[in-house]
Scaffold this motif. Structure first.
Motif, PDB file in Angstrom:
ATOM      1  N   THR A 330       0.778  -1.200   0.003  1.00 49.48           N
ATOM      2  CA  THR A 330      -0.106  -0.006  -0.046  1.00 49.48           C
ATOM      3  C   THR A 330       0.937   1.178  -0.136  1.00 49.48           C
ATOM      4  O   THR A 330       1.748   1.351   0.948  1.00 49.48           O
ATOM      5  N   TRP A 331       0.512   2.072  -0.944  1.00 53.92           N
ATOM      6  CA  TRP A 331       1.409   3.510  -1.333  1.00 53.92           C
ATOM      7  C   TRP A 331       0.291   4.569  -0.827  1.00 53.92           C
ATOM      8  O   TRP A 331      -0.964   4.723  -1.123  1.00 53.92           O
ATOM      9  N   HIS A 332       0.900   5.266   0.196  1.00 48.67           N
ATOM     10  CA  HIS A 332      -0.098   6.319   0.794  1.00 48.67           C
ATOM     11  C   HIS A 332       0.469   7.632   0.563  1.00 48.67           C
ATOM     12  O   HIS A 332       1.496   7.979   0.453  1.00 48.67           O
ATOM     13  N   PHE A 333      -0.296   8.511  -0.054  1.00 47.48           N
ATOM     14  CA  PHE A 333      -0.142   9.759  -0.734  1.00 47.48           C
ATOM     15  C   PHE A 333      -1.142  10.847  -0.110  1.00 47.48           C
ATOM     16  O   PHE A 333      -2.287  10.560  -0.021  1.00 47.48           O
ATOM     17  N   LYS A 334      -0.633  12.064   0.068  1.00 53.52           N
ATOM     18  CA  LYS A 334      -1.480  13.243   0.641  1.00 53.52           C
ATOM     19  C   LYS A 334      -1.107  14.687  -0.265  1.00 53.52           C
ATOM     20  O   LYS A 334      -0.178  14.581  -0.718  1.00 53.52           O
ATOM     21  N   ALA A 335      -2.260  15.056  -0.753  1.00 56.33           N
ATOM     22  CA  ALA A 335      -2.163  16.294  -1.419  1.00 56.33           C
ATOM     23  C   ALA A 335      -3.191  17.246  -0.797  1.00 56.33           C
ATOM     24  O   ALA A 335      -4.260  17.184  -0.475  1.00 56.33           O
ATOM     25  N   GLU A 336      -2.584  18.716  -0.571  1.00 56.48           N
ATOM     26  CA  GLU A 336      -3.577  19.696  -0.120  1.00 56.48           C
ATOM     27  C   GLU A 336      -3.480  20.769  -1.148  1.00 56.48           C
ATOM     28  O   GLU A 336      -2.928  21.101  -2.094  1.00 56.48           O
ATOM     29  N   ASN A 337      -4.877  21.339  -1.161  1.00 54.49           N
ATOM     30  CA  ASN A 337      -5.447  22.340  -1.823  1.00 54.49           C
ATOM     31  C   ASN A 337      -5.019  21.999  -3.340  1.00 54.49           C
ATOM     32  O   ASN A 337      -4.844  22.812  -4.279  1.00 54.49           O
ATOM     33  N   VAL A 338      -5.796  20.900  -3.760  1.00 58.81           N
ATOM     34  CA  VAL A 338      -5.869  20.539  -5.398  1.00 58.81           C
ATOM     35  C   VAL A 338      -7.207  20.130  -5.800  1.00 58.81           C
ATOM     36  O   VAL A 338      -8.057  19.779  -4.876  1.00 58.81           O
ATOM     37  N   ARG A 339      -7.100  20.369  -6.863  1.00 63.98           N
ATOM     38  CA  ARG A 339      -8.538  19.916  -7.522  1.00 63.98           C
ATOM     39  C   ARG A 339      -8.871  18.785  -8.251  1.00 63.98           C
ATOM     40  O   ARG A 339     -10.031  18.236  -8.838  1.00 63.98           O
ATOM     41  N   ASP A 340      -7.791  17.842  -8.124  1.00 69.12           N
ATOM     42  CA  ASP A 340      -8.123  16.420  -8.662  1.00 69.12           C
ATOM     43  C   ASP A 340      -7.068  15.480  -7.970  1.00 69.12           C
ATOM     44  O   ASP A 340      -6.034  15.895  -7.646  1.00 69.12           O
ATOM     45  N   PHE A 341      -7.091  14.282  -8.466  1.00 73.05           N
ATOM     46  CA  PHE A 341      -5.868  13.283  -7.984  1.00 73.05           C
ATOM     47  C   PHE A 341      -5.812  12.214  -8.908  1.00 73.05           C
ATOM     48  O   PHE A 341      -6.893  11.642  -9.279  1.00 73.05           O
ATOM     49  N   ALA A 342      -4.737  11.965  -9.471  1.00 74.77           N
ATOM     50  CA  ALA A 342      -4.386  10.843 -10.469  1.00 74.77           C
ATOM     51  C   ALA A 342      -3.206  10.149 -10.042  1.00 74.77           C
ATOM     52  O   ALA A 342      -2.459  10.638  -9.382  1.00 74.77           O
ATOM     53  N   TRP A 343      -2.928   9.112 -10.544  1.00 77.15           N
ATOM     54  CA  TRP A 343      -1.968   8.113 -10.053  1.00 77.15           C
ATOM     55  C   TRP A 343      -1.440   6.910 -11.145  1.00 77.15           C
ATOM     56  O   TRP A 343      -2.143   6.906 -12.304  1.00 77.15           O
ATOM     57  N   ALA A 344      -0.397   6.646 -11.185  1.00 79.07           N
ATOM     58  CA  ALA A 344      -0.050   5.702 -12.196  1.00 79.07           C
ATOM     59  C   ALA A 344       0.619   4.331 -11.355  1.00 79.07           C
ATOM     60  O   ALA A 344       1.408   4.598 -10.310  1.00 79.07           O
ATOM     61  N   SER A 345       0.727   3.189 -12.088  1.00 74.51           N
ATOM     62  CA  SER A 345       1.261   2.185 -11.173  1.00 74.51           C
ATOM     63  C   SER A 345       1.803   0.964 -12.325  1.00 74.51           C
ATOM     64  O   SER A 345       1.198   0.901 -13.176  1.00 74.51           O
ATOM     65  N   SER A 346       3.055   0.419 -12.093  1.00 75.10           N
ATOM     66  CA  SER A 346       3.414  -0.301 -12.892  1.00 75.10           C
ATOM     67  C   SER A 346       5.058  -1.019 -12.365  1.00 75.10           C
ATOM     68  O   SER A 346       5.502  -0.197 -11.746  1.00 75.10           O
ATOM     69  N   ARG A 347       5.394  -2.216 -12.528  1.00 80.75           N
ATOM     70  CA  ARG A 347       6.519  -2.663 -12.141  1.00 80.75           C
ATOM     71  C   ARG A 347       7.525  -2.547 -13.269  1.00 80.75           C
ATOM     72  O   ARG A 347       8.931  -2.619 -13.258  1.00 80.75           O
ATOM     73  N   LYS A 348       7.230  -1.816 -14.315  1.00 81.03           N
ATOM     74  CA  LYS A 348       8.110  -1.618 -15.383  1.00 81.03           C
ATOM     75  C   LYS A 348       8.735  -0.266 -15.123  1.00 81.03           C
ATOM     76  O   LYS A 348       9.544   0.111 -15.946  1.00 81.03           O
ATOM     77  N   PHE A 349       8.362   0.369 -14.425  1.00 83.22           N
ATOM     78  CA  PHE A 349       8.724   2.034 -14.378  1.00 83.22           C
ATOM     79  C   PHE A 349      10.230   2.178 -13.989  1.00 83.22           C
ATOM     80  O   PHE A 349      10.787   1.542 -12.938  1.00 83.22           O
ATOM     81  N   ILE A 350      10.922   2.789 -14.753  1.00 82.43           N
ATOM     82  CA  ILE A 350      12.324   3.368 -14.429  1.00 82.43           C
ATOM     83  C   ILE A 350      11.834   4.682 -13.728  1.00 82.43           C
ATOM     84  O   ILE A 350      10.822   5.588 -14.199  1.00 82.43           O
TER      85      ILE A 350
END
Length: 816
Positions: A330-350
């Motif tokens: 589990t990856w835990h992120f927080k963001a303050e004062n933003v109008r949306d939230f997006a993310w990406a996930s893969s084992r291929k990432f450099i």
């Protein structure tokens, strides 16, 4: 004869073409088209929420929506399952009886408005070489079209809402309306309220559907079953905006019109396969749990590095591709004062990162980071993170310091899409038979340009929060204007379609609609929402206002509406109020009409001051007479040796043979002296000075063929080879927007030989042939292409490469 006054009247006079227009003010007599009519009558009435200066009013308000989300990614099923708590802060003066939420994943359901209203445009009106049926029209269905239809048919798409409850877990009544959901509240919402939603949906395959997010499958990776890159956006039920000017923004998502949301705080936990690397909007909260000690050291080193540092190297990412690790993380992120939230996930990432220090050295640097598979290769290693930092430097100079702690670029199946702190960008390198990878010039240009553009969207509309669904140009056009500045500062030899010449074909076409058209109704979104407003703003900066006035006003607009929700009227009013220049004519013409720029220089007349002094005027007439070409008949007579009567009778002469028709007598002198004595002293002084200076008087006749009034940029060329530039402001058209005349006076030694309007192509004039006087031979398209070919023009290669990349197999289906 009041000669000087007559000359002034000639300058002030102009022709008027009678016409009718939807925007004209109809009068009882005649017609008058006022291109400088004030825009204020078309804008919403200012109020205490947003005032007449274009800034937030004293009672300005906006809502806040906070989210706490737990979501699980099922890689095998390619499915998301989540539960979220929405805390709605009602800051408006109104009591709300219900909430509207956006369910964008429902847009791909077969019964959605978007799918049912989609049209088919693959009609070929020409006879095909393979047409054995003799029909004159064939329907062309691409393999991509078929793949999309098959994917939509084979997958259960859209949200599955399993629960909607209040803070005490009591069920709330809700109604799903297409890609939206209304939640009825048990009591009116005065201040704060919490709502819980449990949901799930099947993730789209981006390559099959062409969505704004989804997964990309890599079947050839060594891992059994291959690998995927997941780009997750529009992935949770999002509360619609509620504003002072529209109330609920509950227009259905149809595909072109993007999104506007409320600012809020996000607390998001994403459970993914244990060998995945995750990046997202915001800041990672549990880095010690999900990253190795070595990765943590690298990340700390990257903060003060002068070039990107690998957090996950290419070798490590390639090794991860064949991972057989089990379990989840589990990856835990927080963001303050933003109008949306997006993310990406893969084992291929450099993963590479570099800190960008803005402001004081004691401040935490902004972490510029890139995530990409090996397919991104050297192209991404060289340019992605560098492009992020370049964007922040340029955009902040024109607006405000970047307020977020991270700025991320992720490579995946989406060509280019933006969200707070994170963007998805598509360009990659090319495989070769020897398993090496290279990239073309077009891919380099595309990557740099798209990263600058998508990262730039953090400013517009992620911070300056305009409504993308209603007014696409407010984010795409403004951002394209700025990314044009940024790409020119990166490398001006890499074209990025933001110059006036890039919009001329569109502006004179019949598919043009006003820039103010709602996004889903625009016929050609790229030219309309991106290029035309970007070019307009560039012209406003470089031609109309000048950089100093424009930059001050634009920065004022950006800072006024930082973390707020502006409308077009706020932009128009701010730019005019802060620059101190009347710009109603400009905004009305460029944004509310389909007029184009086509200013023709029809004629130039050379005048000479008639002094009424016979000793001066008669001598001038003699010179003009003697300067005329000899009669062709007289010349032939001389060539044939024909003797005239005068020459044969030279002894028979009189007074008139000694003095010609231009000789002055006392009669003419006395008449002149009497008239001159009647002139006022100031008139005598004006004439005396004009005689002494003996300047050249030229009257220029201009025609506004395209209808869009603009400044006239003149370049004059003189007999001695000198050139001179002259700008006639747009207000020259204020009394007659169709034809005007202008007197231009030059010194005696500056004899005009030619003139040209907008020689450098600064105003998007669609027809350069009528810009020259005298007319010139204009290179044809073929000759222009040959000339560019001789120069080794790169733009042609880029366009060719992009077109080749976009080609796809086609199936021809007989049209019934």
């Amino acid at each position: 004869m009041r000669v000087y006054r007559q000359l002034l009247l000639l300058v002030l006079s102009s022709s008027v073409i009678l016409t009718s227009s939807a925007s004209e003010i109809v009068q009882s007599k005649g017609h008058f088209v006022d291109k400088f009519r004030q825009l204020e009558e078309s804008l919403p009435t200012s109020n205490d929420y947003r005032n007449a200066a274009g800034e937030p009013g004293k009672d300005y308000w906006q809502q806040q929506v906070d989210y706490k989300i737990n979501v699980t990614l099922d890689e095998e099923k390619r499915r998301l399952q989540g539960e979220q708590v929405i805390t709605y802060h009602n800051n408006s003066p109104y009591k709300l009886k219900y909430l509207w939420l956006q369910l964008e994943q429902n847009r791909f359901k077969s019964d959605s408005i978007a799918e049912r209203s989609s049209t088919f445009n693959g009609i070929d009106g020409q006879v095909s070489a393979n047409n054995t049926y003799g029909d004159s029209a064939f329907a062309k269905v691409s393999l991509q079209d078929l793949r999309r239809q098959q994917f939509l048919a084979d997958n259960s798409l859209g949200y599955h809402i399993s629960a909607v409850t209040d803070a005490s877990k009591k069920p709330l009544k809700y109604t799903i309306v297409g890609a939206q959901m209304r939640i009825d509240l048990p009591q009116v919402l005065n201040s704060n309220s919490s709502t819980n939603i449990n949901y799930a949906y099947n993730i789209l395959e981006e390559d099959a559907v062409g969505a704004r997010s989804g997964y990309e499958h890599f079947p050839d990776d060594k891992r059994k079953g291959g690998n995927d890159i997941f780009l997750l956006a529009q992935w949770f039920p999002r509360v619609a905006s509620y504003s002072d000017y529209e109330a609920w923004h509950n227009k259905e998502f149809l595909g072109s019109g993007e999104f506007t949301l409320e600012f809020g705080n996000y607390d998001v936990s994403m459970t993914v396969p244990s060998d995945h690397i995750v990046t997202a909007t915001g800041v990672l909260q549990n880095s010690k749990k999900v990253l190795s000690s070595e990765q943590l050291k690298r990340l700390d080193k990257a903060k003060k590095a002068d070039k990107p540092v690998f957090i996950v190297s290419e070798d490590e990412a390639v090794a991860n591709e064949s991972s057989t690790a089990k379990g989840n993380k589990t990856w835990h992120f927080k963001a303050e004062n933003v109008r949306d939230f997006a993310w990406a996930s893969s084992r291929k990432f450099i993963w590479d990162a570099q800190g960008y220090q803005q402001g004081d050295d004691s401040d935490e640097p902004v972490m510029a980071m890139s995530f990409y598979p090996k397919e991104g290769g050297e192209l991404w290693q060289r340019y992605s993170t560098a492009s992020i930092i370049h964007t922040l430097k340029v955009y902040s100079r024109f607006t405000f310091d970047y307020p977020y702690p991270t700025a991320v670029s992720v490579n995946g199946p989406v060509g280019g899409m933006e969200y707070p702190m994170i963007s998805f960008n598509g360009p990659r390198t090319i495989w070769h038979d020897d398993e090496s990878r290279t990239y073309t010039l077009s891919e380099k240009q595309f990557l740099i340009g798209v990263v600058i553009h998508e990262v730039g969207h953090n400013y517009f509309p992620m911070i300056v929060n305009s409504d993308e669904r209603q007014w696409t140009w407010m984010d795409e056009g403004i951002n394209s204007f700025l990314d044009g500045i940024a790409t020119r500062e990166w490398d001006p030899s890499l074209p990025w379609g933001r110059e006036p010449s890039d919009v001329t074909e569109y502006m004179k076409s019949n598919v043009q609609v006003p820039v103010m058209t709602q996004s889903d109704s625009v016929l050609q979104l790229g030219p309309n929402a991106y290029i035309k407003p970007a070019v307009a703003l560039n012209i406003l900066r470089e031609v109309v206002l000048g950089r100093e006035l424009f930059d001050f006003a634009f920065q004022e607009y950006s800072r006024r509406w930082m973390n707020k929700r502006p409308t077009p009227s706020d932009f128009f009013r701010t730019m005019e109020e802060a620059s101190g220049v009347d710009l109603d004519w400009f905004f009305r013409g460029w944004f509310y009409t389909t007029d184009h720029v086509d200013i023709s220089l029809d004629r130039i007349y050379k005048l000479r001051l008639d002094t009424n002094n016979p000793d001066i005027d008669f001598d001038r007439r003699r010179q003009d007479y003697q300067g005329k070409p000899m009669s062709y008949s007289v010349e032939r007579n001389q060539q044939n040796g024909l003797k005239t009567w005068v020459s044969l009778n030279a002894d028979n002469t009189d007074y008139h043979d000694q003095y010609d028709q231009f000789s002055v007598t006392n009669k003419e002198r006395n008449k002149y002296n009497k008239k001159h004595a009647e002139l006022d002293p100031w008139e005598q002084q004006v004439l005396a000075r004009a005689l002494k200076e003996d300047k050249n008087y030229y009257v220029f006749n201009f025609a506004n063929i395209g209808g869009l009034v603009m400044p006239i940029l003149l370049e004059l060329t003189f007999e001695n080879g000198d050139t001179e530039s002259l700008v006639l402001p747009a207000e020259i058209w204020r009394r007659s927007p169709f034809e005007v005349s202008k007197l231009i006076v030059t010194d005696k030694d500056k004899i005009l030989v030619s003139a040209v309007v907008d020689r450098r192509g600064e105003t998007a004039d669609v027809d350069i042939e009528n810009n020259y006087y005298p007319r010139q031979i204009i290179p044809s398209r073929i000759e222009a292409f040959k000339e560019e070919e001789r120069k080794g023009n790169k733009y042609r290669d880029i366009m060719h490469d992009n077109k080749e990349a976009l080609k796809e197999p086609e199936i021809k289906v007989k049209k019934k």
